[in-house]
Design an enzyme around this catalytic site. Structure first.
Site, PDB file in Angstrom:
ATOM      1  N   PHE A  75      13.866   1.128   6.244  1.00  0.00           N
ATOM      2  CA  PHE A  75      12.757   0.501   5.539  1.00  0.00           C
ATOM      3  C   PHE A  75      12.187  -0.648   6.359  1.00  0.00           C
ATOM      4  CE2 PHE A  75      15.486   2.235   2.263  1.00  0.00           C
ATOM      5  CZ  PHE A  75      14.639   2.712   1.280  1.00  0.00           C
ATOM      6  N   ASP A  76      10.869  -0.736   6.385  1.00  0.00           N
ATOM      7  CA  ASP A  76      10.267  -1.980   6.831  1.00  0.00           C
ATOM      8  C   ASP A  76      10.428  -2.972   5.677  1.00  0.00           C
ATOM      9  OD1 ASP A  76       8.590  -3.674   8.532  1.00  0.00           O
ATOM     10  OD2 ASP A  76       7.143  -3.459   6.910  1.00  0.00           O
ATOM     11  N   LYS A  77      10.637  -4.238   5.994  1.00  0.00           N
ATOM     12  CA  LYS A  77      10.857  -5.218   4.919  1.00  0.00           C
ATOM     13  C   LYS A  77       9.558  -5.652   4.258  1.00  0.00           C
ATOM     14  CE  LYS A  77      11.394  -9.697   5.508  1.00  0.00           C
ATOM     15  NZ  LYS A  77      10.503 -10.346   4.494  1.00  0.00           N
TER      16      LYS A  77
END
Length: 683
Positions: free
Chosen positions: A371-373
């Protein structure tokens, strides 16, 4: 691929192969020059094929009963069988002739050969039974597959045909194709919105479920300055074509013409979803490549079996025809497309665009996600989280000073401080004066005749003003929790500090928990934030690994590393900034794609709503689809494996082979259609 004809119906197109396997592409092999939705016209309209099949069955049944009444009525039985041949073979012959004219060899032709062969051998009843079962089976198959296609084609009916547009002070109803960018359209209560646009007047709740799958209507408000309205405004001002307005009138400034609306792009992409073949489809294609020549060779050998064993040529011919019918792997040819089509249709109804069988099946095989944050696991914008007062000041006094000074700043964090501070104070605050930057670490201004300095600990250390132990300890605690802190000094005395954080999404914890329940073992957060912030966010939401301080190229390397460790990995992001990392992943998933044309085009899977809750649904649906594809594969291959030896040995006749052939085909189609009713189990 999938293609749309002039009537917006959706057809599935597959490349033909030779003989029995290619013969099964009857429902999947149609060119654009011929409308072949199998809703044939005729005396009974679109139901003519089914009615003809039932008439065939009735004539066969009556003729068969008459044979037991009187031998003198054999002519009547034969006449009824011939009638059954006509009605049962009408569409079979029609499609066989059309296919042969195009240089294709389909199952219709094989069934006609088998029926004619039965008639030559005097087995009129068996030939009529073959045509009855074949025509009825395919009529039901066409109905079932069209049900899945219509579920996707229904997307085209979401948008209204006309819009009320205001031009030169006059309101007129025009076709949506005539709308231009920057037109102002009037959306009446409880009506569909005609175009993508930005609300410039009126407030209402809009049902976005047709596009994003969101179950709760979303409140929409007008932009503060209609003259500055563009596509980059926040979501509460945007509306999409095909969504449904609530109880109030809205005036909307059109941002995209009809052909370029989010709905139009969605329909285009869904129509192309089968261009990507799944691993199972590639396997069946390869299997058929070798299976077909072997079957044809076997059939030729069986034609001459009378030279080796004690039987007549007619018996050898009958056995060869039976084997040809038994070995036609129609169930195999349709086993994967039926599940893929149903899975894609079910996903589209819930605001998830899956671009083909490849991503559908691959997503169901994954056990690791990256996941990108920012904007994916978090809200994507900093929020005021803590206010701490020192030296007898109150929290309200700290907020007032901070808001007064930050009103003068254009820093992204300043806007968050002002917004959060005013929400907490619930009153207006005068603006400070004389803002100046201090050593690149903070700002200084005057408020009510007093000097205010706001900055991080490094600023005050640089100014030779060490922080009291109490303040330093609180700063350290808040930063350990992932906050960004700023100390506020008034006339040389620290009166407090404020903390901001890009807070996790409300649904992040529950969505990640559900992902674990459905079998995702490794979830990694990739972020450019420092490791301490990354770890704090990960601990709050329950993600398994947090990798911080990553530059964009390092995120790509991280995906490569995960792929080596886990075999396959999906990358979830916004589809724009994360495009390089998503390209390296097995499956790229873009969130909030309804508002991003780039995300719609680049991602393998697009979650139309900006909501993590759709991710567990997409993965669970993909896993269910993969399971059904596997079931269909074994059922279709198993039936062929059983039928071929039984027909060679003479145990199974043509009738039995057709029953099993059509039965297995219908079984895999209806098994695939179960995906249309899929619901993710809540845990």
């Amino acid at each position: 691929m999938m293609k749309s004809d002039d009537n917006n119906s959706i057809q599935t197109v597959a490349q033909p192969t030779a003989a029995p396997a290619a013969a099964c592409n009857k429902d999947h092999d149609h060119n654009s020059d011929h409308d072949h939705s199998h809703e044939h016209g005729g005396i009974f309209g679109k139901n003519t094929e089914v009615v003809f099949s039932l008439i065939c069955g009735a004539l066969l049944g009556i003729g068969f009963v008459i044979t037991f009444v009187s031998a003198s009525l054999a002519w009547l039985s034969l006449s009824l069988y011939i009638g059954a041949y006509f009605f049962g073979g009408f569409y079979t012959t029609k499609e066989a002739v059309e296919s042969i004219a195009k240089g294709k060899f389909e199952i219709d032709f094989l069934m006609l050969v088998a029926a004619i062969g039965a008639a030559i051998l005097g087995d009129w009843a068996e030939g009529a039974l073959l045509l009855f079962l074949f025509s009825l089976g395919h009529a039901l198959e066409h109905y079932a597959m069209n049900k899945a296609r219509k579920s996707i084609a229904a997307l085209a009916e979401l948008a209204p045909k006309t819009a009320i547009v205001r031009r030169n002070g006059e309101e007129n109803e025009v076709a949506i194709e005539e709308l231009l960018a920057n037109d102002i359209i009037i959306v009446k209560p409880n009506s569909k919105i005609s175009a993508d646009g930005i609300v410039i007047k009126g407030s209402s709740s809009v049902n976005q479920a047709p596009i994003t799958g969101e179950s709760i209507p979303v409140d929409k408000t007008p932009v503060p300055d209609p003259q500055q309205a563009d596509k980059n405004v926040s979501a509460e001002h945007k509306v999409y074509a095909g969504t449904i307005n609530g109880s109030q009138v809205l005036e909307v400034k059109v941002t995209s013409v009809a052909a370029d609306s989010t709905l139009a792009r969605l329909i285009r992409l869904v129509n192309e979803t089968e261009a990507q073949k799944s691993p199972t489809q590639l396997f069946t294609d390869k299997f058929e490549k070798y299976f077909v020549p072997l079957v044809l060779g076997l059939v030729v050998l069986l034609l001459f079996a009378f030279l080796v064993i004690d039987e007549t040529f007619s018996q050898s011919f009958y056995r060869a025809i039976s084997v040809l019918v038994a070995a036609s792997p129609c169930a195999l040819a349709i086993s994967t497309p039926s599940a893929v089509l149903s899975g894609i249709a079910r996903a589209a109804r819930s605001g998830v665009l899956i671009k083909g069988g490849g991503p559908l099946e691959q997503l169901g095989s994954l056990s690791a996600l990256a996941f990108d944050k920012t904007g994916t696991l978090t809200e994507g914008k900093p929020q005021l989280t803590n206010v701490v007062a020192f030296n007898n000041a109150t929290e309200d006094q700290v907020l007032e000073v901070a808001v007064a000074v930050e009103k003068l700043s254009d820093h992204p964090l300043a806007a968050a401080i002002v917004k959060g501070g005013l929400e907490r104070l619930k009153r207006e605050v005068p603006t400070a004066e004389g803002l100046t930057a201090v050593s690149g670490r903070g700002i200084k201004a005057a408020y009510q005749g007093k000097e205010v300095v706001i900055g991080n600990l490094g600023l005050f250390e640089h100014l030779g003003q060490p922080m009291p132990a109490e303040v330093a300890a609180k700063v350290d605690q808040l930063e350990q929790e992932g906050n960004t802190t700023m100390v506020i000094q008034l006339n040389g005395a620290v009166i407090g500090l404020i903390a901001l954080m890009d807070v996790p999404r409300k649904e992040a914890t529950s969505a990640l928990s559900l992902l674990k329940e459905i079998g995702i073992k490794k979830m990694v957060m990739l972020t450019g934030d420092n490791q301490r912030v990354a770890t704090a966010v990960a601990n709050k939401i329950g993600i398994t690994d947090a990798w911080g301080s990553l530059l964009p190229e390092q995120k790509v390397a991280a995906i490569e590393k995960l792929s080596q460790e886990e075999g396959q990995v999906a990358m979830i992001g916004d589809g724009v900034n994360d495009a390089p990392a998503m390209a390296k992943s097995t499956v790229g998933i873009a969130m909030g794609a309804a508002g991003s044309a780039v995300a719609l085009e680049t991602a393998d899977i697009a979650l139309m709503a900006d909501n993590l809750d759709n991710l567990p649904f997409a993965i669970a649906l993909s896993r269910k689809s993969k399971g059904i594809i596997r079931q269909n594969l074994w059922m279709s291959l198993g039936m062929v494996a059983v039928l071929i030896p039984l027909t060679i040995l003479g145990v199974a006749t043509i009738g039995v082979a057709v029953i099993a052939h059509e039965g297995s085909t219908l079984l895999v189609v209806f098994n695939g259609l179960r995906l249309l009713a899929f619901q993710v189990k809540k845990v």
